[in-house]
Design an enzyme around this catalytic site. Structure first.
Site, PDB file in Angstrom:
ATOM      1  N   HIS A   1     -13.346   6.020  -1.117  1.00  0.00           N
ATOM      2  CA  HIS A   1     -13.636   6.713  -2.064  1.00  0.00           C
ATOM      3  C   HIS A   1     -13.482   8.157  -1.893  1.00  0.00           C
ATOM      4  CE1 HIS A   1     -15.899   2.795  -2.613  1.00  0.00           C
ATOM      5  NE2 HIS A   1     -15.002   2.900  -4.039  1.00  0.00           N
TER       6      HIS A   1
ATOM      7  N   GLY B   1      -5.683   3.456  -5.382  1.00  0.00           N
ATOM      8  CA  GLY B   1      -5.860   2.484  -3.626  1.00  0.00           C
ATOM      9  C   GLY B   1      -5.118   2.478  -3.398  1.00  0.00           C
TER      10      GLY B   1
ATOM     11  N   SER C   1     -14.399  -0.420   3.041  1.00  0.00           N
ATOM     12  CA  SER C   1     -14.006  -1.162   1.370  1.00  0.00           C
ATOM     13  C   SER C   1     -16.356  -0.917   1.913  1.00  0.00           C
ATOM     14  CB  SER C   1     -13.904  -2.542   1.596  1.00  0.00           C
ATOM     15  OG  SER C   1     -14.316  -3.674   1.013  1.00  0.00           O
TER      16      SER C   1
END
Ligand code: AMP
Length: 271
Positions: A33, A143, A181
């Site tokens: 992120h 992404g 993740s």
């Protein structure tokens, strides 16, 4: 940094801002992120990050309940990155208005995760469509880790003639190769090591496939990955990254797409 919880306040705040870069997230922020946010900060304009764990894109209630959340830590990270706007809607705020745009689901939505997670992409496009209508960003940063998601959002944007450009961002990985993740937080140390073995195996396999496409043997791969400790494999498939057809020539630009379980945690990746 402005934290905004209602769509009306959000729209008031950004009414005259024409150069917003938007990063939708479900929180539990990590280096993946952060790379999207940093990329956005390098564009001229304002950065808007949303955090919302969208129940409509979960096909399993338990998975939704167990999805890692840590808003306090997320806000510290976003403040440090000097993000301009954070939008934190609740369910009612984001779902209680009518949309004029119908979502467009390209046929690729029926493949890969579309097969194993019924309704998932409809849920993703529903929320992203709403965000795009409210925010009207110049850019949306997505992404490539979620390759299929990014592809389908791009198709929807083009089909509905939405004036937002998609910026695809490369996958950021841990030192052991595992893609960052939020779901990794649910892994035990041992499962994390198994995930690393899976990625290394697929990287090697890709090198072999580059020499000869027939080296891609999904039954064999599934067996090997299960021997590493993988619980279940939803899919392991090869697609050309542009045409999304099966590659016929080893020189094509292709990716191995995988979704697999380590106990109850489902991870996806593409190599
Ligand atoms: P999520 O919070 O998982 O919905 O992800 C929000 C955005 O971050 C999506 O566009 C993802 O594709 C992207 N993203 C997630 N993990 C990574 C990663 N490891 N590297 C780069 N981008 C990522």
């Amino acid at each position: 940094m402005k934290i905004i919880k209602s769509k009306h306040k959000l729209q008031n705040e950004i009414l005259n801002i024409k150069n917003i870069s938007f990063i939708p997230t479900m929180g539990g922020l990590h280096k993946g992120h952060i790379s999207l946010i940093k990329k956005s900060k390098n564009l001229k304009g304002k950065t808007l990050v949303s955090i919302f764990v969208n129940p409509k894109q979960f096909n399993n209630k338990n998975d939704f309940l167990k999805y890692p959340r840590n808003l306090k830590k997320d806000l510290i990270i976003l403040k440090r990155l000097n993000v301009d706007y954070i939008y934190l809607p609740n369910f009612k705020d984001i779902y209680s208005f009518r949309v004029k745009n119908k979502i467009f689901l390209d046929k690729f939505s029926k493949k890969l995760c579309g097969k194993s997670r019924k309704g998932h992409f409809k849920g993703v496009l529903n929320i992203v469509n709403r965000f795009l209508l409210l925010i009207k960003p110049k850019y949306i940063l997505l992404g490539v880790k979620d390759f299929q998601q990014s592809y389908l959002i791009t198709k929807h944007i083009l089909k509905r003639k939405i004036n937002t450009k998609v910026i695809n961002c490369k996958t950021i990985r841990e030192k052991n190769g595992v893609a960052y993740s939020t779901r990794n937080k649910n892994l035990t140390n041992n499962q994390f090591k198994v995930a690393s073995k899976v990625i290394k195996y697929l990287r090697n396999n890709k090198k072999l496939i580059r020499k000869d496409l027939t080296n891609f043997k999904s039954t064999r791969i599934k067996k090997d990955l299960k021997n590493f400790g993988v619980t279940k494999i939803d899919y392991i498939e090869l697609y050309n990254s542009k045409s999304l057809k099966r590659p016929k020539n080893k020189k094509e630009n292709f990716r191995i797409f995988i979704a697999f379980y380590l106990n109850k945690t489902r991870l996806i990746d593409n190599i």
